[in-house]
Scaffold this motif. Structure first.
Motif, PDB file in Angstrom:
ATOM      1  N   GLY A 233       0.799  -1.215   0.000  1.00 30.30           N
ATOM      2  CA  GLY A 233       0.000   0.000   0.000  1.00 30.30           C
ATOM      3  C   GLY A 233       0.838   1.274   0.000  1.00 30.30           C
ATOM      4  O   GLY A 233       1.932   1.320   0.556  1.00 30.30           O
ATOM      5  N   ILE A 234       0.303   2.311  -0.635  1.00 30.60           N
ATOM      6  CA  ILE A 234       0.992   3.594  -0.816  1.00 30.60           C
ATOM      7  C   ILE A 234       0.206   4.692  -0.110  1.00 30.60           C
ATOM      8  O   ILE A 234      -1.021   4.722  -0.164  1.00 30.60           O
ATOM      9  N   ILE A 235       0.938   5.617   0.529  1.00 27.57           N
ATOM     10  CA  ILE A 235       0.355   6.839   1.078  1.00 27.57           C
ATOM     11  C   ILE A 235       1.017   7.995   0.341  1.00 27.57           C
ATOM     12  O   ILE A 235       2.243   8.108   0.322  1.00 27.57           O
ATOM     13  N   ASP A 236       0.204   8.854  -0.253  1.00 30.27           N
ATOM     14  CA  ASP A 236       0.717   9.906  -1.123  1.00 30.27           C
ATOM     15  C   ASP A 236       0.327  11.280  -0.578  1.00 30.27           C
ATOM     16  O   ASP A 236      -0.831  11.689  -0.662  1.00 30.27           O
ATOM     17  N   PHE A 237       1.307  11.989  -0.020  1.00 35.75           N
ATOM     18  CA  PHE A 237       1.117  13.339   0.498  1.00 35.75           C
ATOM     19  C   PHE A 237       1.662  14.393  -0.463  1.00 35.75           C
ATOM     20  O   PHE A 237       1.817  15.555  -0.080  1.00 35.75           O
ATOM     21  N   THR A 238       1.971  14.029  -1.716  1.00 32.06           N
ATOM     22  CA  THR A 238       2.624  14.976  -2.625  1.00 32.06           C
ATOM     23  C   THR A 238       1.752  16.189  -2.944  1.00 32.06           C
ATOM     24  O   THR A 238       2.284  17.270  -3.205  1.00 32.06           O
TER      25      THR A 238
ATOM     26  N   SER B 292      -9.000  15.969   2.837  1.00 34.57           N
ATOM     27  CA  SER B 292      -9.714  14.801   2.336  1.00 34.57           C
ATOM     28  C   SER B 292      -8.745  13.694   1.960  1.00 34.57           C
ATOM     29  O   SER B 292      -7.566  13.933   1.714  1.00 34.57           O
ATOM     30  N   TYR B 293      -9.287  12.478   1.977  1.00 38.68           N
ATOM     31  CA  TYR B 293      -8.581  11.289   1.523  1.00 38.68           C
ATOM     32  C   TYR B 293      -9.295  10.767   0.288  1.00 38.68           C
ATOM     33  O   TYR B 293     -10.526  10.692   0.259  1.00 38.68           O
ATOM     34  N   ALA B 294      -8.543  10.403  -0.724  1.00 36.99           N
ATOM     35  CA  ALA B 294      -9.059   9.688  -1.892  1.00 36.99           C
ATOM     36  C   ALA B 294      -8.368   8.332  -1.902  1.00 36.99           C
ATOM     37  O   ALA B 294      -7.143   8.258  -2.062  1.00 36.99           O
ATOM     38  N   ASP B 295      -9.133   7.282  -1.654  1.00 39.40           N
ATOM     39  CA  ASP B 295      -8.575   5.945  -1.487  1.00 39.40           C
ATOM     40  C   ASP B 295      -8.977   5.026  -2.629  1.00 39.40           C
ATOM     41  O   ASP B 295     -10.089   5.129  -3.164  1.00 39.40           O
ATOM     42  N   THR B 296      -8.071   4.115  -2.977  1.00 40.50           N
ATOM     43  CA  THR B 296      -8.416   2.950  -3.766  1.00 40.50           C
ATOM     44  C   THR B 296      -8.178   1.750  -2.861  1.00 40.50           C
ATOM     45  O   THR B 296      -7.261   1.755  -2.032  1.00 40.50           O
TER      46      THR B 296
ATOM     47  N   PRO C  53      -8.033 -11.644   1.113  1.00 44.79           N
ATOM     48  CA  PRO C  53      -8.536 -12.705   1.995  1.00 44.79           C
ATOM     49  C   PRO C  53      -8.753 -12.236   3.442  1.00 44.79           C
ATOM     50  O   PRO C  53      -9.567 -12.791   4.158  1.00 44.79           O
ATOM     51  N   GLU C  54      -8.049 -11.181   3.852  1.00 42.07           N
ATOM     52  CA  GLU C  54      -8.193 -10.633   5.204  1.00 42.07           C
ATOM     53  C   GLU C  54      -9.256  -9.548   5.279  1.00 42.07           C
ATOM     54  O   GLU C  54      -9.484  -8.977   6.345  1.00 42.07           O
ATOM     55  N   GLY C  55      -9.877  -9.213   4.168  1.00 42.40           N
ATOM     56  CA  GLY C  55     -10.863  -8.140   4.128  1.00 42.40           C
ATOM     57  C   GLY C  55     -10.388  -7.018   3.218  1.00 42.40           C
ATOM     58  O   GLY C  55      -9.346  -7.114   2.569  1.00 42.40           O
ATOM     59  N   TRP C  56     -11.141  -5.933   3.175  1.00 41.67           N
ATOM     60  CA  TRP C  56     -10.785  -4.786   2.343  1.00 41.67           C
ATOM     61  C   TRP C  56      -9.555  -4.095   2.900  1.00 41.67           C
ATOM     62  O   TRP C  56      -9.427  -3.922   4.112  1.00 41.67           O
ATOM     63  N   ARG C  57      -8.647  -3.698   1.994  1.00 39.80           N
ATOM     64  CA  ARG C  57      -7.434  -2.988   2.382  1.00 39.80           C
ATOM     65  C   ARG C  57      -7.182  -1.849   1.393  1.00 39.80           C
ATOM     66  O   ARG C  57      -7.482  -1.961   0.199  1.00 39.80           O
ATOM     67  N   ILE C  58      -6.586  -0.778   1.896  1.00 39.33           N
ATOM     68  CA  ILE C  58      -6.234   0.370   1.056  1.00 39.33           C
ATOM     69  C   ILE C  58      -5.002   0.010   0.229  1.00 39.33           C
ATOM     70  O   ILE C  58      -3.995  -0.442   0.778  1.00 39.33           O
ATOM     71  N   THR C  59      -5.082   0.231  -1.078  1.00 39.84           N
ATOM     72  CA  THR C  59      -3.909   0.046  -1.938  1.00 39.84           C
ATOM     73  C   THR C  59      -3.196   1.374  -2.164  1.00 39.84           C
ATOM     74  O   THR C  59      -1.984   1.402  -2.342  1.00 39.84           O
ATOM     75  N   GLU C  60      -3.972   2.473  -2.157  1.00 39.84           N
ATOM     76  CA  GLU C  60      -3.369   3.809  -2.273  1.00 39.84           C
ATOM     77  C   GLU C  60      -4.270   4.817  -1.569  1.00 39.84           C
ATOM     78  O   GLU C  60      -5.479   4.821  -1.765  1.00 39.84           O
ATOM     79  N   ARG C  61      -3.643   5.659  -0.778  1.00 40.98           N
ATOM     80  CA  ARG C  61      -4.347   6.764  -0.118  1.00 40.98           C
ATOM     81  C   ARG C  61      -3.667   8.056  -0.555  1.00 40.98           C
ATOM     82  O   ARG C  61      -2.474   8.262  -0.332  1.00 40.98           O
ATOM     83  N   ARG C  62      -4.437   8.934  -1.205  1.00 36.99           N
ATOM     84  CA  ARG C  62      -3.945  10.264  -1.567  1.00 36.99           C
ATOM     85  C   ARG C  62      -4.537  11.252  -0.572  1.00 36.99           C
ATOM     86  O   ARG C  62      -5.739  11.213  -0.287  1.00 36.99           O
ATOM     87  N   VAL C  63      -3.697  12.127  -0.051  1.00 40.57           N
ATOM     88  CA  VAL C  63      -4.091  13.042   1.022  1.00 40.57           C
ATOM     89  C   VAL C  63      -4.049  14.470   0.495  1.00 40.57           C
ATOM     90  O   VAL C  63      -3.061  14.888  -0.114  1.00 40.57           O
ATOM     91  N   PHE C  64      -5.143  15.206   0.747  1.00 41.12           N
ATOM     92  CA  PHE C  64      -5.268  16.585   0.302  1.00 41.12           C
ATOM     93  C   PHE C  64      -5.598  17.444   1.511  1.00 41.12           C
ATOM     94  O   PHE C  64      -6.598  17.212   2.189  1.00 41.12           O
ATOM     95  N   LEU C  65      -4.766  18.434   1.781  1.00 41.90           N
ATOM     96  CA  LEU C  65      -4.990  19.336   2.904  1.00 41.90           C
ATOM     97  C   LEU C  65      -5.741  20.565   2.405  1.00 41.90           C
ATOM     98  O   LEU C  65      -5.349  21.178   1.416  1.00 41.90           O
ATOM     99  N   LYS C  66      -6.825  20.922   3.099  1.00 43.52           N
ATOM    100  CA  LYS C  66      -7.628  22.086   2.708  1.00 43.52           C
ATOM    101  C   LYS C  66      -7.338  23.298   3.575  1.00 43.52           C
ATOM    102  O   LYS C  66      -7.463  24.420   3.115  1.00 43.52           O
ATOM    103  N   TRP C  67      -6.995  23.063   4.839  1.00 42.32           N
ATOM    104  CA  TRP C  67      -6.689  24.180   5.728  1.00 42.32           C
ATOM    105  C   TRP C  67      -5.800  23.687   6.868  1.00 42.32           C
ATOM    106  O   TRP C  67      -5.772  22.497   7.185  1.00 42.32           O
ATOM    107  N   LYS C  68      -5.034  24.625   7.436  1.00 38.57           N
ATOM    108  CA  LYS C  68      -4.137  24.289   8.535  1.00 38.57           C
ATOM    109  C   LYS C  68      -3.903  25.542   9.365  1.00 38.57           C
ATOM    110  O   LYS C  68      -3.768  26.634   8.822  1.00 38.57           O
TER     111      LYS C  68
END
Length: 148
Positions: A38-43, A112-116, A121-136
């Motif tokens: 699985g990939i986490i993408d904060f780019t 927000s998170y945009a996930d695929t 066999p262990e259930g649903w798993r995230i293959t890629e999570r893209r992360v978008f920051l709207k405010w901080k």
């Protein structure tokens, strides 16, 4: 319970394993969120694109300033297509680090998170999570809580 409802609940469970695993530094929970590759993408917000294991290794290093994090999820929309799915959700984040003067540097934000996802066999798993920051918002406060 219908298969559609069961899938949605399992997908949302995987998404929550990410938040609980990250916030509580419970890496067994974290691993239950993702496929092994699985990939986490904060780019999109100037961060890194890395594997689940790379991010866990980076965040597992001792950090005496780290105090807490919380990432509640909401407004989740899921679309299942056979053994793959997409999900969109909003998050709000709160983090705290001990500042040199003993106060706490807080970061509040949301995005927000945009996930695929894939059915495994262990259930649903995230293959890629893209992360978008709207405010901080970053600010320093007096520490008002003993943490345990």
């Amino acid at each position: 319970m219908s298969d559609d409802v069961r899938d949605r609940l399992d997908i949302e469970r995987a998404m929550r394993h990410y938040a609980v695993g990250l916030d509580e530094r419970k890496w067994d929970e974290w691993d239950r969120a993702f496929t092994a590759d699985g990939i986490i993408d904060f780019t999109a917000m100037g961060g890194k694109r890395e594997t689940r294991d790379q991010m866990r290794e980076r965040l597992s290093k001792p950090d005496p300033t780290w105090l807490f994090a919380q990432h509640p999820l909401y407004n989740t929309v899921v679309a299942v297509d056979g053994d793959t799915a997409t999900a969109f959700s909003h998050f709000q984040m709160e983090t705290g680090r001990r500042a040199a003067d003993g106060r706490v540097t807080r970061v509040s934000g949301g995005g927000s998170y945009a996930d695929t996802l894939a059915r495994t066999p262990e259930g649903w798993r995230i293959t890629e999570r893209r992360v978008f920051l709207k405010w901080k918002h970053t600010f320093t406060v007096e520490d008002e809580v003993e943490r345990g």
